[in-house]
Every structure is written in structure tokens, then in C-alpha cells.
Enzyme design. Structure first.
Site, mmCIF file in Angstrom:
data_model
loop_
_atom_site.group_PDB
_atom_site.id
_atom_site.type_symbol
_atom_site.label_atom_id
_atom_site.label_comp_id
_atom_site.label_asym_id
_atom_site.label_seq_id
_atom_site.Cartn_x
_atom_site.Cartn_y
_atom_site.Cartn_z
ATOM 1 C CE LYS A 34 13.627 7.614 44.951
ATOM 2 N NZ LYS A 34 14.244 7.699 46.282
ATOM 3 C CB THR A 41 16.037 16.424 41.441
ATOM 4 O OG1 THR A 41 16.010 15.439 42.487
ATOM 5 C CG2 THR A 41 15.965 17.805 42.066
ATOM 6 C CB CYS A 42 16.743 18.246 36.535
ATOM 7 S SG CYS A 42 16.857 19.558 35.305
ATOM 8 C CB SER A 148 21.500 14.962 45.595
ATOM 9 O OG SER A 148 21.040 16.046 44.806
ATOM 10 N N GLY A 184 20.453 30.034 53.394
ATOM 11 C CA GLY A 184 21.333 29.584 52.329
ATOM 12 C C GLY A 184 21.318 30.544 51.166
ATOM 13 N N GLY A 278 22.218 22.986 50.840
ATOM 14 C CA GLY A 278 22.940 21.941 50.130
ATOM 15 C C GLY A 278 22.100 20.710 49.865
ATOM 16 C CB ALA A 327 20.760 19.352 35.090
ATOM 17 C CG HIS A 452 25.498 47.430 17.302
ATOM 18 N ND1 HIS A 452 25.724 47.844 18.589
ATOM 19 C CD2 HIS A 452 24.789 48.423 16.682
ATOM 20 C CE1 HIS A 452 25.199 49.042 18.758
ATOM 21 N NE2 HIS A 452 24.615 49.420 17.610
#
Length: 474
Positions: A34, A41-42, A148, A184, A278, A327, A452
Site C-alpha cells: 500500500k 516497517t523494518c 503491525s 515502555g 507494544g 523481522a 583469541h
């Protein structure tokens, strides 16, 4: 009307990965997005831009705090915040272009608009601006990967003055806040709070639970709280939010809280308030009701073990089905769904071994069960705990904070959980994830030669402590 074997709705990490895999396996595939830019989002307002700012702010922090001990001196340090934002935007744009290239390379048809189900084998695509139908397509299978959006408090809305903001707005501020209140103490709150604290903001993090990152091992919560507070980030736990309001004259934000332990009412004032409480599944305008796709009380699409919705030719993956909203979890689900649709038999996803990572400084990562979960299950266990400050590389790099904690079964020595804080912890967690996927013991890890000097030596030492309660360097 175009007809496809598979249509994917949403071009985030879950969506575009599933589309690529489906095309690789011979399915005629389309993807619907869209927004103008691909990546969800990511790529646009989450993982990639936030990590860009986290790295930029980390370099600024090092220049400001750590240069003297390394023998580096300069006359004046300055910060161009606009340039930092431009760099972030450039990285996002380049990543967007990369996803578009992958769509073209894999011969995936791209449709831009809002998808809505008409039947369980057909979709209408609407223009986002005018909501006018512009296309109809048919399909055998569909994957819903719509992701989301940030949640808000039930009594509040994100305000038009952009003073009460979500994680999205926090990535596009035109100024560095003088005082930032973060509500949060989860992954997003700690990362975004860290960005602006490094750049000079006074940051207060308010968490309603009794500790920050409450879903991770208690030892991680305690350690990162101590480290962040030592850096002068204020962290307040066990507070309920009564109200948030903007003062009209000063444009300051007042956050009214109540201490759950003693009932005391308090007020915090800042010039911005970031709500990181959230995320909510995004299913608006999908027309799920037209075909009887079921959701739970929180709005997440219900799926079975095969990631099929209640309409079995329509799958759902990623944030829109809940679980860990990460993700990489969405990507794994996208690969699984595409392979299952193509007739393959992919291995079931082991959700217990989806690693969690936080890009604070130092970094936090975890995989497997927490100590609390293991206790609840009545399992006898051993713990191997090794502090990072003992390593030679920690002193050479001036990154001495943190630890590695390995929890193993007392009788079998199988690794049950690994939790770590330290430099490169977000990369090092993969050693533990691979080991646990093959049900390795802590002795198996100890017997492997680790280079190491590296931070990974802490895993070897913790493993020895877990199965034999001994350490070479401690």
C-alpha cells in the site's frame, strides 16, 4: 484479470522474502504494497533506520567519552543532527531500492495499493488516496504479511503537534529533545531512548512492569538497568500511567503516574513523550470478514501449525499473527509458508530458538529459556556465568561491561538457554542458536576452539563453568 499461484500482501521482511522464495520454487507470484516504498516497517520506520541512528549516536558517544583514554585529542567536537538524519534516510532509500531490484530480478509482479479480499481466490486493489478500485487479481494461494503498527494507550492518541509520539515519529524529529520521556522499557524504548541520550537528551524511561525488558532473563534486566543508569538514563519501574497531557503555553508534556508499590502519585515533564507500549496487528481494509478469516481478541489472525488461516489457502505470517514481533521471525515464517505452498516439506519453526537482540550499548541478546521458565518447569539445571571484563579483548577495546550466562540441564548438560550482554552480543548469539538447534551440550561448546582474542571466548568460558563449574581465566 491477472491470475497468480501466490499473492503476498505486504512487502516487509516476511512478505518480500516469502515472495522471493515462492518465485524461486516456480510459482507465479505477485506482491501488493500500500505504501510507495517497499520493505515495510523494518526497512522504513523500524530496524534499519533505528540501527543507522544507533550506530551514528554510538560513534558520537565514543568521540565524546572515550577518546582521551585512547590518546586521541581534538579541539572541538560538534554534532550535525540534520546530517545524521540525512545519512539514515539515504540508507533507507538504498535498502528500498535493493528490495525493488530483488522483485524485478525474481520476476515478481508488484502492485501498489490497498488489497481487499472479495473471495478466498480473488482480491481487489484500491488506490490508497481515493480508495477507488484500480485492479482485480485472482490467486490459488495468498500470504497475509501486513505487519503491525505502534500501539497507543487506551485513553490517548498520538497528537498532531508531534509531542506525544510513536517510534515512527521518533525517527524523524527535527531536533534533539532536551528532555525525553519514554513510556515502555522494552526493546524499542531502550534503543530509541539510547539514541537520544547519546546525543544529549535527558532521558527517563517509565516501565509499568517491575523491571525493564520483562520478557528476557532477569539477569539481563538487572545488568542493563545498572549500565543504563550509570550512563545517567533514569529508569522507573512499577508505575501505572494515569494521564498524559500537553501544556499549551510551553508545549511541554506532563506524564502523570502512580507507583504500584506505595500508591504515590508523581509527575514527569519533558518536551517529548515517546510511547513504546507494544504494537497492534494491521488488518484494516483487508476484508477478512468477507471470507471468514478468524482473529483472536487482540486482533491477531489465527493460524495453525502450517501458518494457514481459518481459510486454508490463505496463510498469515509475521507481526499480524503475534508471537515475537521480530523481522527475522517473520522471514522464517515467510520461507516456511512459501515452501509449504510449493509442495515442499520444510522443518517446523522452533519458536523457542528465535533469538532476541537489543542494540543498546552494550548489546543484549538471548535465545532459549530463561532461568525463571526453567525453574517453573521443575528442571534441575547448571549455570555458567562469565563476566566480559575478564577477557583481554575487553580491555583492549575498552568494552568491559556485561557477561555470558549459559543454562544447561543438570543431568544431560544440554543447553537450555543463553543470555548475554556485551560488545557484539547481537552477533555472538548465533553460536548459541546453532548449538541449541543441534541440541548441543555446554561441553560441546567448550571443546570447540574459539579464536583469541575475541569476545566469543566468553561463551567458551561460560560453557566450561556450566558443565564443570570451572574456568580457565577466572
Amino acid at each position: 484479470m491477472n491470475n497468480y499461484d501466490l499473492v503476498v500482501i505486504g512487502s516487509g521482511p516476511g512478505g518480500y522474502v516469502s515472495a522471493i522464495r515462492a518465485s524461486q520454487l516456480g510459482l507465479r507470484t505477485a506482491i501488493i504494497e500500500k505504501y510507495q516504498e517497499l520493505g515495510g516497517t523494518c526497512l522504513n520506520v523500524g530496524c534499519i533506520p533505528s540501527k543507522s541512528l544507533l550506530y551514528s549516536s554510538k560513534y558520537f558517544l565514543f568521540a565524546k567519552k572515550k577518546h582521551y583514554s585512547h590518546g586521541i585529542f581534538y579541539e572541538k567536537l560538534s554534532l550535525d543532527f540534520r546530517k545524521m538524519i540525512e545519512r539514515k534516510n539515504g540508507i533507507v532509500k538504498k535498502t528500498n531500492e535493493g528490495v525493488k531490484y530483488l522483485m524485478k530480478k525474481n520476476k515478481i509482479d508488484l502492485y501498489q495499493g490497498i488489497a481487499s479480499f472479495k473471495t478466498n481466490h480473488s482480491l481487489s486493489i484500491f488506490d490508497k488516496k481515493y480508495l477507488k478500485e484500480i485492479q482485480k487479481i485472482q490467486f490459488k494461494y495468498c500470504i497475509i504479511a501486513t505487519g503491525s503498527k505502534p500501539s497507543c494507550l487506551p485513553f490517548l492518541n498520538f497528537d498532531i503537534q508531534k509531542r506525544i509520539i510513536s517510534s515512527t515519529e521518533a525517527l524523524f524529529l527535527n531536533e534533539i529533545p532536551k528532555k525525553l520521556i519514554v513510556i515502555g522499557g522494552g526493546f524499542i524504548g531502550l534503543e530509541l531512548g539510547s539514541i537520544y541520550h547519546r546525543l544529549g537528551s535527558s532521558v527517563t524511561i517509565i516501565e509499568t512492569m517491575d523491571r525493564i525488558i520483562p520478557n528476557m532473563d532477569h539477569s539481563l534486566s538487572q545488568e542493563i538497568k545498572k549500565i543504563l543508569e550509570e550512563s545517567s538514563i533514569q529508569i522507573e519501574n512499577s508505575l501505572s500511567i494515569n494521564n498524559i497531557e500537553i501544556l499549551e503555553k510551553t508545549k511541554e508534556v506532563s506524564v502523570y503516574v502512580k507507583n504500584k508499590n506505595n500508591g504515590k502519585n508523581m509527575k514527569y515533564i519533558g518536551d517529548y513523550c515517546l510511547l513504546s507500549v507494544g504494537r497492534t496487528p494491521y488488518t484494516k481494509n483487508l476484508g477478512l470478514e468477507n471470507i471468514g478469516i478468524k482473529k483472536n481478541k487482540k486482533g491477531f489472525i489465527l493460524v495453525n501449525d502450517l501458518l494457514q488461516s481459518s481459510v486454508n489457502n490463505i496463510y498469515a505470517i509475521g507481526d499480524v499473527i503475534g508471537g515475537k514481533m521480530l523481522a527475522h521471525k517473520a522471514e522464517e515464517e515467510g520461507l516456511y509458508a512459501a515452501e509449504h505452498i510449493a509442495g515442499q516439506k520444510p522443518n517446523k519453526i522452533n519458536y523457542d530458538l528465535v533469538p532476541s537482540v537489543i542494540y543498546t550499548y552494550p548489546e543484549v541478546s538471548s535465545v532459549g529459556k530463561t532461568e525463571k521458565e526453567i525453574k517453573k518447569e521443575g528442571i534441575e539445571y547448571n549455570i555458567g556465568f562469565f563476566p566480559m571484563k575478564i577477557l583481554g579483548i575487553s580491555h583492549a577495546s575498552d568494552c568491559k561491561s556485561g557477561f555470558v550466562k549459559i543454562i544447561s540441564h543438570k543431568k544431560t548438560d544440554e543447553i537450555l538457554g543463553v543470555h548475554m550482554i556485551g560488545e557484539h552480543a547481537t552477533d555472538m548469539i548465533m553460536e548459541a542458536t546453532v548449538a541449541m538447534e543441534f541440541r548441543s551440550s555446554s561441553e560441546d561448546i567448550y571443546r570447540i576452539c574459539h579464536p583469541h582474542p575475541t569476545f566469543s571466548e566468553s561463551i567458551k568460558e561460560a560453557a566450561l563453568l556450566s558443565f564443570e563449574n570451572k574456568s580457565i581465566h577466572m
